[in-house]
Write an enzyme that holds these catalytic residues in place. Structure first.
Site, PDB file in Angstrom:
ATOM      1  N   LYS A  77       0.852  -1.193   0.000  1.00 13.28           N
ATOM      2  CA  LYS A  77       0.000   0.000   0.000  1.00 13.28           C
ATOM      3  C   LYS A  77       0.891   1.247   0.000  1.00 13.28           C
ATOM      4  O   LYS A  77       1.900   1.282   0.714  1.00 13.28           O
ATOM      5  CB  LYS A  77      -0.894  -0.032   1.247  1.00 13.28           C
ATOM      6  CG  LYS A  77      -1.969   1.046   1.320  1.00 13.28           C
ATOM      7  CD  LYS A  77      -2.790   0.858   2.613  1.00 13.28           C
ATOM      8  CE  LYS A  77      -3.903   1.875   2.764  1.00 13.28           C
ATOM      9  NZ  LYS A  77      -4.682   1.650   4.010  1.00 13.28           N
ATOM     10  N   SER A 152      -9.649   1.744   3.233  1.00 10.62           N
ATOM     11  CA  SER A 152      -8.808   2.506   2.335  1.00 10.62           C
ATOM     12  C   SER A 152      -7.796   1.662   1.555  1.00 10.62           C
ATOM     13  O   SER A 152      -7.203   2.151   0.589  1.00 10.62           O
ATOM     14  CB  SER A 152      -8.046   3.569   3.140  1.00 10.62           C
ATOM     15  OG  SER A 152      -7.140   2.959   4.033  1.00 10.62           O
ATOM     16  N   SER A 176      -9.619  -0.542   7.444  1.00 12.34           N
ATOM     17  CA  SER A 176      -9.078  -0.326   6.101  1.00 12.34           C
ATOM     18  C   SER A 176      -8.431  -1.534   5.447  1.00 12.34           C
ATOM     19  O   SER A 176      -8.140  -1.515   4.258  1.00 12.34           O
ATOM     20  CB  SER A 176      -8.058   0.814   6.120  1.00 12.34           C
ATOM     21  OG  SER A 176      -8.736   2.055   6.108  1.00 12.34           O
TER      22      SER A 176
END
Lengths: 486, 487
Positions: A77, A152, A176
């Site tokens: 990420k 997210s 997330s």
């Protein structure tokens, strides 16, 4: 090759049956094919990945010892610092930021001979539940490209779902990892707060943030946790192993937990979509058939989790994001008239709507005269939520609940109503407030063929048991075999 | 003429830089005068994803200072973020301590000119990180040097217990000696290791009615002189301002002033105390510090008799002058050495003279501590004893001391090697005295007659004896023999 899990691929590379180079090339050919549709990656590192893969292949042929992720293509990420490529947090303010160091978790991947192939999209600074808040690009759900991947860590879960990597690292502040894992039909593990070093993870809500794996299977999650877990002297909040030892999470993974006691909180689950509730019920029945005892618990303070979370997380964020000011690095406004304008204009120009909203909320919550009514009260609620879990865990091994109230929603459906968006985290937030581990595993599909996740929560530092419980279910089902038709 | 009485009231905030090797929350070296932005890392630059880790030494130094300031040391303390935007503050918050400082409610005794001491109460002392420096250029931009960012600072806040510029200075000087003495700071004013911010106002009684003037805070003073003068200046300024305008202390009328060293006056910086809202909250990146009794005891064991107490003891017990006692207690090494020499049997006064007149001259030349010299407390005590016993003269002691520093040899060895052992044998000296008496009848007559010339003549005869003995006669014995012979 996309049929292989990370663990299977690693074993085949280690035994020489598959070359890492082939695996990496295969992944990049999939990225070339699907990425224009999915949009999971902010950056990819093909050349570097090929070099790394070749080095692993050399090690294999030389019979040298291999790391646990030898040759496996992994995505990270884009809120974890890497010395290669940019670390953007999907924000215009850090669009060209190049970190001078690797996050500890990334270092550990590299040390385990993983091949890092790219950095995935996210809601700007990890603030969001759909990845629609990315300031840099749009990611869609591989199961239905008109829908969001969740957030997210939506880029990470979409890339694993579309097999554009074998596994990925995400981060989870209020769900997330787990919520997008559920939306994308993959496994997402949020470890206990303090289990994985946060060093190099760009902070959103420091007391809630935790790095964790996004994988195809529970076994892969255990493998990834083996690599990234442990104390780090650079992170004061990472827990010392003398207090909470790490385990080889793969070792006993296939042993079912005996006399398993599962708690459910029916009044909580009532808020979820009917299909989600039904699926949860079926999943729990499977455990029942495996001999588990199901008990009901009341967790009265979980109703206040969202309110408490959006005060604590935004308060910390308002402070954590103060450093993006155009002075030292990142976007700087043109022709400011004084240094105050360097701040105000640089920030106004480069932060997105949601980030600004949360900075405003957090600043307000910490302001003198409001601190006691908001921040302090939120901390009290947090303690009550912790004790709800402590009391529940006195009677059971784990709590099961939905991951999210719905399956993946339509792109744009909730962007105009932030409060509706915040509600998609209603089941995941409590684990962050309590600091306990939680996992989302695929447990079925709704009538639109969208994946549904089962969330399992267990006491702090019991990831070993949590993974075994998850594995018990996974053995009874083959949900992970089902692939999105992109 | 109105009946007017007034009193100045001053409280101090002092920032003391600790003498740790590395910064407060990272391992960057603390170095003065290095190339700008060369002593920095992701942590002190506040780079995304970086995390602070507490410097344990800085914490222990602070607790030690808290103990020396007679503070309560709570067993639980934590870190807070203080938010404000400024280019020299890379994170735009400072890691500091807000509601649970590591020490509170103490006091420090300061020496007054009268020879008495005064107790100044300490509100709190807490640890925080320093900011960097903005370097302003003539052009349209400024530059930022972040070498200083993250330097550990102990912030000490006193109650407004001081009532003159001299008292404020005395506190500053005493605090400097104290932190040096316990080894927690170099307290080098030139390097900005101590910075002062006095809060000043006046209590005025006019015709039986009491008034207070608005508080002025003078920012960032880094010399004792500027500190004292700014306080004295402010007292005058506030008094005349009050007499002119009658403005009294009230909410929000605190002003911030700076000190203009050239004009020797304070200048207004901010008219009204801006409504600062630092939005303090606990730093989630750092765990609270929980002291254990063992840990606290270990730190306590590093405490020693504090300099002012030591100084007073030297004056009272050893009859040293206040000045000499002050010199001996200026730093811990000298004071400890002095104590050890006295414990080894050296006469305090004699040892004091040797140390202050010779020892400290040498250490100053060599820019070192007394303990760096190859002179042991035992050797020094022996040297002092040799003078007291008449084995050597006081002036030879200086010579021998210097030789001890150079050779590391024992004083008795050096006394013989250098031929400095005095002749005290009465028989041998008597024959020299007889010879001198025989050769100098005029001087002998002057002594016996006891007139104006007696003193000079006696001195002359002494000199002759010393000359004949090649300087080795014990003057005390010689003068006794002379006195006996010339009755």
């Amino acid at each position: 090759m996309e049929e292989l899990t990370a663990k299977q691929l690693r074993d085949k590379i280690a035994s020489g049956q598959i070359k890492s180079l082939d695996a990496v090339n295969d992944v990049f050919s999939r990225i070339e094919k699907y990425e224009p549709v999915i949009g999971a990656y902010i950056s990819t590192f093909k050349e570097q990945a090929i070099e790394q893969a070749e080095q692993v292949d050399k090690k294999v042929s030389a019979g040298e010892p291999l790391g646990q992720l030898a040759g496996v293509p992994i995505a990270v990420k884009d809120n974890m610092c890497t010395t290669f490529g940019a670390t953007t947090c999907a924000s215009k303010i850090l669009e060209n930021f190049h970190a001078p160091y690797n996050a500890t978790a990334v270092e550990k991947l590299i040390a385990a001979d993983a091949v890092i192939i790219g950095k995935t999209n996210l809601d700007e600074f990890a603030m969001g539940s759909s990845t629609e808040n990315s300031g840099l690009k749009k990611t869609v759900n591989p199961w239905d490209t008109t829908r969001v991947p969740g957030g997210s860590s939506g880029g990470a879960t979409a890339s694993v779902a579309a097999r554009m990597c074998s596994a990925a690292l995400g981060s989870d502040t209020g769900g997330s990892i787990r919520q997008p894992a559920s939306f994308c039909g993959v496994v997402g593990l949020k470890p206990t707060y303090g289990r994985v070093s946060r060093y190099g993870l760009v902070a959103y809500g420091s007391s809630l943030d935790q790095i964790g794996p996004v994988t195809q299977t529970v076994e892969d999650a255990a493998l990834m946790l083996n690599v990234i877990a442990g104390h780090d002297s650079s992170d004061s909040t990472s827990v010392n192993e003398t207090i909470a030892p790490t385990y080889d999470y793969l070792e006993k993974l296939n042993e079912p937990v005996e006399k398993l006691k599962i708690a459910v909180a029916p009044q909580l689950n009532a808020g979820a979509d009917q299909q989600v509730q039904n699926t949860l019920h079926e999943a729990i029945n499977i455990y029942k058939n495996l001999g588990a005892e199901i008990i009901e618990v009341k967790m009265p303070h979980l109703d206040y989790a969202i309110a408490a979370y959006y005060i604590i997380a935004t308060a910390e964020a308002s402070s954590n994001l103060a450093r993006y000011d155009g002075v030292h690095y990142g976007h700087r406004t043109q022709n400011p008239k004084d240094y105050v304008e360097v701040y105000s204009k640089s920030r106004a120009e480069a932060f997105g709507q949601e980030v600004k909203r949360r900075i405003m909320l957090g600043t307000y919550a910490l302001s003198s005269g409001y601190y006691d009514a908001y921040y302090l009260k939120a901390l009290k609620v947090r303690n009550l939520i912790r004790s709800d879990f402590t009391k529940a865990f006195e009677k059971c091994d784990c709590v099961m609940m939905p991951v999210a109230p719905t399956t993946a929603f339509k792109i744009g459906e909730k962007t105009s109503d932030p409060l509706q968006m915040y509600l998609s985290d209603i089941y995941t937030i409590a684990a962050n407030l309590a600091g306990i581990p939680g996992i989302s595993i695929p447990c079925g599909f709704d009538d639109k063929d969208l994946p549904i996740g089962l969330q399992i929560l267990s006491p702090a530092f019991t990831e070993d048991k949590l993974l075994r419980i998850a594995k018990m279910y996974e053995k009874e089902n083959n949900w992970y075999d089902k692939r999105p038709n992109i | 003429m109105a009946d007017l009485q007034y009193k100045i009231i001053v409280g101090l905030e002092i920032h003391v830089q600790l003498r740790t090797k590395s910064k407060m929350f990272c391992s960057c070296a603390l170095e003065f005068g290095a190339e700008p932005n060369s002593r920095v890392c992701p942590v002190c630059l506040g780079m995304p994803g970086s995390l602070p880790v507490m410097n344990k030494q800085a914490f222990e130094y602070s607790v030690l200072a808290g103990l020396a300031l007679n503070c309560n040391i709570p067993m639980f303390t934590k870190w807070d973020r203080k938010s404000y935007y400024y280019p020299d503050l890379p994170k735009n918050y400072q890691i500091s301590q807000y509601d649970l400082p590591l020490s509170e409610k103490g006091f420090i005794e300061i020496p007054l000119e009268s020879g008495e001491t005064k107790r100044i109460r300490i509100i709190r002392a807490h640890l925080e990180e320093d900011a960097g420096k903005n370097v302003h250029s003539a052009s349209s931009y400024s530059q930022v040097d972040l070498n200083r960012t993250g330097t550990p600072l102990l912030e000490i806040v006193t109650e407004p217990d001081m009532n003159s510029g001299a008292e404020v200075r005395a506190l500053a000087v005493e605090l400097q000696r104290l932190v040096r003495f316990i080894g927690v700071s170099e307290a080098d004013m030139q390097k900005g290791h101590m910075r002062f911010e006095p809060n000043i106002n006046m209590k005025i009684i006019r015709n039986g009615k009491e008034y207070r003037t608005p508080i002025a805070e003078v920012k960032n003073l880094n010399s004792f002189r500027a500190l004292e003068r700014s306080v004295t200046y402010e007292a005058q300024r506030q008094l005349s301002e009050f007499l002119e305008t009658g403005i009294e202390f009230g909410m929000g009328n605190k002003t911030t002033r700076g000190w203009d060293d050239e004009k020797e006056m304070t200048v207004l910086q901010r008219e009204k105390e801006e409504a600062h809202d630092y939005r303090y909250f606990p730093d989630p990146d750092l765990v609270p510090v929980e002291l254990t009794q063992e840990w606290l005891d270990e730190i306590k064991s590093r405490l020693c008799e504090l300099p002012l107490k030591k100084q007073l003891r030297y004056v009272q017990e050893y009859n040293l002058s206040d000045y000499d006692a002050g010199v001996l207690t200026a730093d811990r090494a000298t004071a400890d050495f002095f104590d050890e020499v006295v414990n080894a049997g050296g006469d305090p006064k004699r040892v004091c003279n040797l140390l202050t007149q010779t020892g400290l001259k040498i250490t100053k030349e060599k820019n070192c501590n007394i303990t760096d010299l190859p002179v042991t407390p035992k050797g020094m005590a022996d040297l002092a004893k040799m003078v007291d016993e008449g084995t050597i003269s006081a002036s030879s002691a200086t010579t021998i001391f210097e030789a001890m520093v150079q050779t590391g040899k024992q004083p008795d060895v050096l006394a013989s090697e250098l031929n400095l052992v005095q002749k005290s044998d009465a028989g041998e000296l008597e024959s020299i005295v007889d010879q001198v008496i025989a050769e100098n009848s005029e001087a002998v007559a002057d002594v016996i007659s006891g007139g104006k010339k007696e003193k000079k003549a006696r001195g002359f005869l002494m000199g002759q004896v010393m000359q004949k003995s090649k300087g080795q006669a014990n003057p005390k014995v010689v003068s006794e023999i002379l006195a006996k012979k010339l009755k």
